[in-house]
Design an enzyme around this catalytic site. Sequence first.
Site, short mmCIF file in Angstrom:
data_model
loop_
_atom_site.label_atom_id
_atom_site.label_comp_id
_atom_site.label_asym_id
_atom_site.label_seq_id
_atom_site.Cartn_x
_atom_site.Cartn_y
_atom_site.Cartn_z
N GLU A 80 0.82 -1.22 0.00
CA GLU A 80 0.00 0.00 0.00
C GLU A 80 0.86 1.27 0.00
O GLU A 80 0.47 2.29 0.55
CB GLU A 80 -0.98 -0.02 1.19
CG GLU A 80 -1.94 -1.20 1.13
CD GLU A 80 -2.92 -1.25 2.30
OE1 GLU A 80 -2.98 -0.28 3.08
OE2 GLU A 80 -3.61 -2.28 2.43
N GLU A 189 -5.73 -7.80 -0.78
CA GLU A 189 -6.55 -7.42 0.37
C GLU A 189 -7.83 -6.78 -0.17
O GLU A 189 -7.78 -5.95 -1.07
CB GLU A 189 -5.87 -6.39 1.28
CG GLU A 189 -4.77 -6.91 2.16
CD GLU A 189 -4.27 -5.84 3.11
OE1 GLU A 189 -5.09 -5.01 3.59
OE2 GLU A 189 -3.06 -5.81 3.39
#
Length: 258
Positions: A80, A189
């Site tokens: 991320e 995710e």
Amino acid sequence: AAVLHHERGGIVTFSWHVRNPLTGGDSWDVSSSAVVSSVLEGGEKHEMFMEWLSRCADFLESLKDSEGRSVPVIFRPWHEHTGSWFWWGRDLCSVEEYLALWEMTYSYMTVVRGLDNLVWAYSPGAGTDADGYMERYPGDAMVDILGLDCYQYGEAPASNQVYASQLNETLGWMTVLGKEHGKIIALTETGFEGIPYAKWWTEVLYPAVRDWPLAYLLVWRNACDMPEHFYGPWKGALSEEDFLNFAASGRIRLNEQD
């Protein structure tokens, strides 16, 4: 738990929420933009951080099945990074620093320690385009999987289409990138906290992913200490029946246990 999951036929994946080695805070401590540079060679925290890497490698190396064979692990460090909520995020380090961090991690694990049980996943967050996604790509030699972390936020059903459209669009150009670079793609995710929409699995998630060649998708954790922080169903949950329909769609493979 990882070894047990593997021996049941499951696939093990680890992200790494590394504490902030410069400030002593957690992964979300973004009070300094000098953290990545501090752990690179020549930085004030380099030696300490290499000890952390050594401990991480010790753990990953220790994962053996009952016959002494290494357990394969999808490892996705520095995830991320296209956002700026972790100390290795986009606004906290330069492109060159991020790439150096990845290379240092990869080289230590694979060359110095010789770990051959790691499958390396590159996992930017959602909300970027293909150029932004690839801006800090470490290169084909150090990546095995092109991943994506993408969550649904806001009230349902108003946020359903926003999430599904973003996911569908992103997986479209990720499919192209996967073919160009010879990599499988995965939804590393995803989820909707609390799953407040009873048919989220079949009406929101499945239509967004069904047309794309995903190797796998992972919904986030069910927290033992946060009652409303869960992403997977259970017997009696609001979305239980819908999840079973999702699993029976023909595109989903689950590990069946007695």
